[in-house]
Design an enzyme around this catalytic site. Sequence first.
Site, PDB file in Angstrom:
ATOM      1  N   PRO A   2     -34.794 -76.985  -0.756  1.00  0.00           N
ATOM      2  CA  PRO A   2     -34.050 -78.055  -1.414  1.00  0.00           C
ATOM      3  C   PRO A   2     -32.744 -78.374  -0.680  1.00  0.00           C
ATOM      4  O   PRO A   2     -32.009 -77.471  -0.286  1.00  0.00           O
ATOM      5  CB  PRO A   2     -33.776 -77.507  -2.819  1.00  0.00           C
ATOM      6  CG  PRO A   2     -34.242 -76.114  -2.850  1.00  0.00           C
ATOM      7  CD  PRO A   2     -34.976 -75.810  -1.590  1.00  0.00           C
ATOM      8  N   GLU A   3     -32.489 -79.648  -0.457  1.00  0.00           N
ATOM      9  CA  GLU A   3     -31.247 -80.105   0.172  1.00  0.00           C
ATOM     10  C   GLU A   3     -30.409 -80.801  -0.906  1.00  0.00           C
ATOM     11  O   GLU A   3     -30.768 -80.790  -2.083  1.00  0.00           O
ATOM     12  CB  GLU A   3     -31.564 -81.052   1.333  1.00  0.00           C
ATOM     13  CG  GLU A   3     -32.473 -80.425   2.389  1.00  0.00           C
ATOM     14  CD  GLU A   3     -32.765 -81.358   3.566  1.00  0.00           C
ATOM     15  OE1 GLU A   3     -31.915 -82.205   3.886  1.00  0.00           O
ATOM     16  OE2 GLU A   3     -33.853 -81.233   4.153  1.00  0.00           O
ATOM     17  N   HIS A  95     -43.336 -65.051 -10.769  1.00  0.00           N
ATOM     18  CA  HIS A  95     -42.096 -65.068  -9.973  1.00  0.00           C
ATOM     19  C   HIS A  95     -40.880 -65.544 -10.760  1.00  0.00           C
ATOM     20  O   HIS A  95     -39.945 -66.075 -10.196  1.00  0.00           O
ATOM     21  CB  HIS A  95     -42.258 -65.919  -8.705  1.00  0.00           C
ATOM     22  CG  HIS A  95     -43.492 -65.603  -7.926  1.00  0.00           C
ATOM     23  ND1 HIS A  95     -43.640 -64.423  -7.226  1.00  0.00           N
ATOM     24  CD2 HIS A  95     -44.653 -66.294  -7.751  1.00  0.00           C
ATOM     25  CE1 HIS A  95     -44.833 -64.419  -6.649  1.00  0.00           C
ATOM     26  NE2 HIS A  95     -45.470 -65.528  -6.950  1.00  0.00           N
ATOM     27  N   ARG A 114     -40.539 -67.024  -3.083  1.00  0.00           N
ATOM     28  CA  ARG A 114     -40.200 -66.410  -1.793  1.00  0.00           C
ATOM     29  C   ARG A 114     -38.914 -65.593  -1.833  1.00  0.00           C
ATOM     30  O   ARG A 114     -38.566 -64.946  -0.856  1.00  0.00           O
ATOM     31  CB  ARG A 114     -40.137 -67.497  -0.719  1.00  0.00           C
ATOM     32  CG  ARG A 114     -41.511 -68.169  -0.544  1.00  0.00           C
ATOM     33  CD  ARG A 114     -41.513 -69.162   0.570  1.00  0.00           C
ATOM     34  NE  ARG A 114     -41.307 -68.550   1.867  1.00  0.00           N
ATOM     35  CZ  ARG A 114     -41.214 -69.231   3.006  1.00  0.00           C
ATOM     36  NH1 ARG A 114     -41.295 -70.542   2.986  1.00  0.00           N
ATOM     37  NH2 ARG A 114     -41.031 -68.617   4.143  1.00  0.00           N
ATOM     38  N   ARG A 152     -16.987 -80.390  19.696  1.00  0.00           N
ATOM     39  CA  ARG A 152     -18.195 -79.555  19.716  1.00  0.00           C
ATOM     40  C   ARG A 152     -19.196 -80.079  20.726  1.00  0.00           C
ATOM     41  O   ARG A 152     -19.451 -81.278  20.806  1.00  0.00           O
ATOM     42  CB  ARG A 152     -18.841 -79.560  18.318  1.00  0.00           C
ATOM     43  CG  ARG A 152     -17.885 -79.293  17.168  1.00  0.00           C
ATOM     44  CD  ARG A 152     -17.446 -77.856  17.117  1.00  0.00           C
ATOM     45  NE  ARG A 152     -18.522 -77.007  16.649  1.00  0.00           N
ATOM     46  CZ  ARG A 152     -18.700 -76.658  15.362  1.00  0.00           C
ATOM     47  NH1 ARG A 152     -17.878 -77.101  14.443  1.00  0.00           N
ATOM     48  NH2 ARG A 152     -19.695 -75.886  15.024  1.00  0.00           N
TER      49      ARG A 152
END
Length: 291
Positions: A2-3, A95, A114, A152
């Site tokens: 998820p973002e 889970h 996970r 950078r």
Amino acid sequence: MPELPEVETIRRGLGAAVAGRRIERVEWLDPRLVRGTVDADTLAARLAGRTTRHVGRHGKFLLWRFTGGGMLVLHLGMSGRILVSVPPTEPYAPHTHFVVRLSDGFQVRLVDPRRFGRIVWEERAGRLPALGPDALDPRWTADRFAAELARRSAPIKALLLDQRLVAGIGNIYADEALYAAGIDPRMPARMMTEDAVRRLHRALRSVLRRGIRDGGTTIRTYLDAAGRPGRHAAELLVYGRRGVPCRHCGTPIASVRVAGRTSYYCPQCQGPQGSRLLQDAGREAPVGATL
Ligand SMILES: [Zn+2]
């Protein structure tokens, strides 16, 4: 994983379900998700009796704040899900690791096959120090972004994924924004023109907002707090589309590894036109945002 748009969608669902509710008690089925200095038992004791003040978000972290101070910081890792308004009679899904029993009788459950998710208790409900500004925070300006990138030399894609620079962007929305801005994911950040940085900043805001509007992107596992998949996957223009003709120019979408992650891009639309050197040499203006 998820973002920002997926976590924001979950935040809205969780926030609505727990607003003003008191926590009766919490239950750990897998206390290993708890990180930081406060262990699971202590955390359970601290949460009991607390009332929700607000559920916020910073980048990909949920910030569950309580009246009287303190906040529960939740990260959903690769596959974490939060289920809300679950009746207590409903059997635990496989889970299920963490259960919050609310004063209204319903439960909030954290499910994470996970187990890359994590939960941390912060006594002070402030900002998370290790994170850069949230990508949708108005204080994260194009000027600030440009100043960081100028120092950078890493590929721009790698920097977009670096949560210390700006928080909330992951592989999917980084690829979509780079495509919309016409920038090669491998472009060294300090080689980008000011115009390219501004296009990218605008494209990031745009793709993230569209992701939120569509309730997030479901590729494999993501579901919102009510168990619904996101609707944004159909809107993706490059992510996961290797070999599919670019909607803008027809060139097959390609992929390349950047910072250990697969990046999808159009070799034509995201050509070298974002480079300061080439633009100074008088090349034509880059492809504008296609979103
Ligand atoms: Zn193209």
